[in-house]
Design a protein around this motif. Structure first.
Motif: not given
Length: 581
Positions: A431-452
């Protein structure tokens, strides 16, 4: 039926065969001496008058429509000659004797009906068939008057019921055939039953019967005998009378008890018809007896021991078992280990490697499967089983293959609000938690950065092979921009940045990728500011002064007001800092 019939009082005129004249009749009857008849000539006129008077007197003793006794004097091919003691005999068709015709012989005495004293041929008109009917009517009337019982053969089906032969044709209404409605009346044709006569109209020839009245009396008698001896806990024998979705009604002898579907078997029962058919004889236990309301609850499974009493000894944890799949739900499959004992294989316990969306993708009803006992709760009658435990778990050595800090590659399997699940190998997800997706970007949902289906590179942050959990981080693959931030940004320095976000309490300014600072609303201007948008705009570049640096909290406090109060122009050192940014 009474046997008292009117018969001629004078039988002196019985001859051998009809057709005798008066002289022969008197000689045969003994009224005229033979020697007179032969030696002295025929009677005179006075004697002839006496003989006719004798005929007349003899005929006055009977009436037309009466049943009288006669003697068979001759049997022909299709008729029978019967002497009833009058001046002539009567001829009766052989067909009126029905099945008894082959046993007839001369000299037999029979009851016949005198229809007429003389026909156009001078013969007495007799009827055996009508005499039989009158006798039967008399017998049936006697049974009806004395509230007796008749035996009848069901000979056919007619509208509303059945036709019954009781010597005469009678009607048995469908509602009077049995205690309960009979769906197939045709199966009763040819059977004999005792019956009560409930209606009789001789003039119209109507007879109505009831078998139900006798059955009700028999049932009531049996009921009283049964209730007198019935006790809770007693094992009794009964007959299945009716089957419903929720159970079966069992006749215990005049009274029915309910065998509920839950009390039929320790095992699973889909419908009572799987175990019983109407008419089956079974032994059941009386579970509850309400004498006031005459209600009886029965049980079949209670006759045998409850298999769950020894289940913890027979199926201890870690035991390998084999059973048949008897039911499938969305969350798992129930496996019958023995009659009355089932275990649940949860959908999560079916495979190490396959993502099982529904148990039916793995097993079908009727399949024989091997499993391992995971837990047993004898009190709640629950056994938890695992099928995947029959194979080695990929998590057993996962910590050896994926130690903390390892950089791994995987494919995004699923996205949720809180993060993304990445498949590293069959059966191993991280599991990649939403808080561990980016140092700089404020990620509202994992789909902002990733796709299935997207391939990603991540770092192993932690692993718990006991609970089959592995944590990953994408941002941890690159250096943390906040490391060494205190060496880059000093309190009191002027720096240049870009406004990236406005809130009601201030403006966020990006100083470098991954490093942002906040200009609080109170630090935007010397004047009171109601809305930060009145002072600055998103993407606007501006100079600010550093008021605070908190690397652990990842916070930098900035001030536009302080910068402007200094004159608003950067010095050479500040320009150098700006170039550094």
């Amino acid at each position: 039926m009474t046997d008292e019939y009117k018969t001629p009082q004078d039988t002196s005129f019985q001859g051998e065969v009809g057709g005798f004249d008066a002289e022969s009749a008197l000689v045969a009857g003994g009224r005229v001496p033979a020697e007179t008849a032969v030696g002295e000539g025929m009677p005179g006129d006075e004697e002839q008058v006496d003989m006719e008077e004798l005929y007349r007197e003899s005929l006055e003793h009977i009436q037309e429509g009466e049943i009288i006794k006669g003697v068979i004097v001759q049997i022909e091919r299709d008729s029978v000659l019967v002497d009833v003691g009058y001046k002539s005999e009567g001829l009766i068709p052989l067909s009126e004797f029905k099945e008894g015709a082959k046993d007839l012989k001369v000299g037999d005495e029979v009851d016949v009906l005198l229809e007429s004293k003389e026909d156009s041929d001078g013969l007495v008109v007799l009827s055996k068939e009508k005499a039989n009917k009158i006798k039967v009517w008399d017998e049936i009337s006697h049974v009806y008057d004395t509230d007796g019982v008749v035996d009848g053969e069901i000979v056919g089906r007619i509208k509303g019921g059945l036709m019954v032969d009781i010597g005469l044709k009678a009607f048995l209404p469908g509602s009077q055939v049995d205690l309960r409605p009979v769906r197939n009346l045709d199966k009763l044709i040819g059977q004999h039953f005792p019956m009560k006569i409930i209606k009789l109209n001789r003039r119209r020839g109507n007879i109505v019967l009831s078998r139900r009245l006798l059955l009700e009396k028999e049932r009531e008698k049996a009921k009283q005998e049964t209730l007198a001896n019935l006790q809770e806990g007693q094992v009794v024998e009964g007959v299945v009378k009716n089957i419903t979705e929720y159970g079966a009604f069992v006749d215990l002898g005049g009274i029915d008890g309910l065998l509920h579907i839950t009390d039929m078997s320790w095992g699973r029962t889909g419908h009572p018809s799987e175990l019983f058919a109407v008419g089956d004889k079974i032994k059941v236990m009386v579970l509850k007896y309400d004498r006031d309301n005459e209600r009886i609850s029965l049980g079949l499974k209670q006759i045998s021991p409850d298999p769950w009493t020894e289940v913890d000894k027979k199926y201890p944890e870690a035991t390998q078992v084999r059973g048949k799949v008897v039911s499938i739900t969305d969350y798992g499959a129930f496996v019958e280990l023995e009659q009355g004992v089932e275990g649940l294989v949860h959908v999560s316990q079916m495979s190490w490697t396959k993502r099982v969306k529904h148990p039916s993708k793995i097993v079908n009803i009727g399949d024989v499967v091997d499993a391992v006992v995971l837990s047993v709760d004898k009190e709640k009658k629950r056994i938890s089983l695992g099928m995947k435990q029959m194979e080695p778990s990929p998590w057993a050595t996962a910590d050896e293959r994926y130690p903390v800090g390892t950089i791994v590659e995987g494919k995004v399997r699923n996205l949720t609000d809180f993060g993304a699940f990445v498949t590293l190998e069959e059966g191993i997800d991280g599991l990649i938690h939403i808080s561990d997706l980016s140092w700089s970007q404020r990620v509202r949902h994992p789909s902002d950065l990733l796709k299935k289906g997207q391939k990603v590179t991540a770092k192993v942050l932690s692993i718990d092979k006991g609970n089959e959990r592995l944590s990953l981080g994408i941002k941890q693959v690159t250096p943390d921009p906040w490391e060494g931030v205190t060496a880059k940004y000093n309190i009191g320095e002027n720096v240049k940045g870009r406004v990236v976000k406005l809130t009601n309490f201030g403006a966020f300014v990006e100083l470098e990728e991954g490093v942002e600072g906040l200009i609080h609303i109170s630090e935007l201007s010397r004047e009171r500011v109601a809305n930060p948008a009145d002072v600055v705009q998103v993407d606007q570049e501006l100079w600010v002064k550093i008021l605070k640096v908190d690397p652990e909290g990842r916070k930098i406090g900035l001030s536009l007001k302080a910068y402007q109060e200094e004159g608003g122009e950067p010095d050479a050192d500040t320009d150098a800092d700006a170039d550094r940014v």
